[in-house]
Design a protein around this motif. Sequence first.
Motif, PDB file in Angstrom:
ATOM      1  N   GLN A 238     -51.504  27.087 -76.740  1.00 41.45           N
ATOM      2  CA  GLN A 238     -50.459  27.135 -77.771  1.00 41.45           C
ATOM      3  C   GLN A 238     -49.339  26.152 -77.421  1.00 41.45           C
ATOM      4  N   ASP A 239     -49.028  26.059 -76.123  1.00 46.33           N
ATOM      5  CA  ASP A 239     -47.897  25.218 -75.715  1.00 46.33           C
ATOM      6  C   ASP A 239     -48.184  23.717 -75.828  1.00 46.33           C
TER       7      ASP A 239
ATOM      8  N   LYS B 131     -41.469  34.021 -77.666  1.00 43.55           N
ATOM      9  CA  LYS B 131     -40.740  32.745 -77.630  1.00 43.55           C
ATOM     10  C   LYS B 131     -39.642  32.706 -78.700  1.00 43.55           C
TER      11      LYS B 131
ATOM     12  N   HIS C   6     -47.245  35.766 -77.646  1.00 43.55           N
ATOM     13  CA  HIS C   6     -46.635  34.606 -76.964  1.00 43.55           C
ATOM     14  C   HIS C   6     -45.588  33.957 -77.875  1.00 43.55           C
ATOM     15  N   GLN C   7     -45.950  33.737 -79.153  1.00 41.89           N
ATOM     16  CA  GLN C   7     -44.997  33.122 -80.086  1.00 41.89           C
ATOM     17  C   GLN C   7     -43.872  34.091 -80.429  1.00 41.89           C
TER      18      GLN C   7
ATOM     19  N   GLU D  25     -55.003  31.061 -75.796  1.00 34.65           N
ATOM     20  CA  GLU D  25     -54.209  31.383 -74.601  1.00 34.65           C
ATOM     21  C   GLU D  25     -52.889  30.608 -74.650  1.00 34.65           C
ATOM     22  N   ASP D  26     -51.885  31.114 -73.919  1.00 30.46           N
ATOM     23  CA  ASP D  26     -50.517  30.581 -73.996  1.00 30.46           C
ATOM     24  C   ASP D  26     -50.453  29.068 -73.765  1.00 30.46           C
ATOM     25  N   ASP D  27     -51.156  28.574 -72.736  1.00 32.84           N
ATOM     26  CA  ASP D  27     -51.080  27.141 -72.405  1.00 32.84           C
ATOM     27  C   ASP D  27     -51.561  26.282 -73.562  1.00 32.84           C
TER      28      ASP D  27
ATOM     29  N   GLY E 202     -52.631  37.403 -78.524  1.00 26.91           N
ATOM     30  CA  GLY E 202     -52.202  36.011 -78.352  1.00 26.91           C
ATOM     31  C   GLY E 202     -50.940  35.711 -79.160  1.00 26.91           C
TER      32      GLY E 202
END
Length: 322
Positions: free
Chosen positions: A44-45, A256, A252-253, A40-42, A249
């Motif tokens: 990854q962050d 970005k 997201h990257q 999930e995005d969080d 998923g």
Amino acid sequence: MFTATPPRKIEDNIPDDLFSAIADLKQELNAVILAHYYQEDDIQDIADYIGDSLGLSQQAASTSADVILFAGVHFMAETAKILNPHKLVLLPDLEAGCSLADSCPPDDFAIFKAKYPDHIVISYINCTAEIKALSDIICTSSNAVKIVNQIPQDQPIIFAPDKNLGRYVIEQTGRDLVLWDGSCIVHESFSEKRIIELKIQNPEAEILAHPECETPVLRHADFIGSTTALLKYSQTSSSKQFIIATEPGIIHQMEKQTPDKLFIKAPSTTNCNCNECPYMRLNTLEKVYFALKNKTPEIIIPEETRIKAFTPIQRMLEMSKN
Ligand code: 13P
Ligand code: SF4
């Protein structure tokens, strides 16, 4: 009647700012967070490194951290442990498995392998430590073709466990591989018909597909590659729109890196979220926090299996340099 409120479990005490609580724990433990693009995005962050299976293995092999928090699925964390027997390797949710790894039970595979005594076994990294221990070389989606091309032409090969990646490697190398009949539920969920319909609605969009997809989907792809390769392609292509036939998923990257481009999820055969990996998505930011805080769940592998599984992974890392 008055009922007392049960005492709160320690797991209920979730900090308000999980991001800074995780950063503090990471520093305290000298931990590194390795995350796959399907998280999930969080997650990854907050990761120190995000990558495909090869990149993650290379990071695991070279890290100087004492603790590896693996935000991915079980076989990935297991690979990190095989490479780092003396480090603590944590997986936020031990139930985060993989349908592909499950499709190749070690006892059945040993019987299958015994039918081909002259063959070497090249196994896709999406398999258990026991299957790795029965293999000669491991590969990932980013180096499978390269590795098969390094094997002498007269050496017969069993390729396990993904038949879809295996078929793709056969097509790319012209080799006659014996395939194990395994597959990924996520990559088999894409609908060729609905992808064609989407392409008709978005004629400018390029189709990017992972080689775990079935042949009917792959034949419509403008580019086929591992998650890292798909991400790189989306950055360098002059196209502004893409249909993404892998777990979403990765988007997201992609968003970005190139916020001006449009990324559309490839549709599944039904209106389900079947293109989201149910195993990868078991990990959450809360579980990452509690794994670091409680130093559990930990990956443990019997040493005999680990030693046998180490050699084929090491071969892959060496052969990937060529
Ligand atoms: P890669 O990230 O190596 O492309 O693999 C995708 C996958 O399915 C991981 O489980
Ligand atoms: Fe396994 Fe498929 Fe999920 Fe990758 S996407 S972890 S191959 S089930």
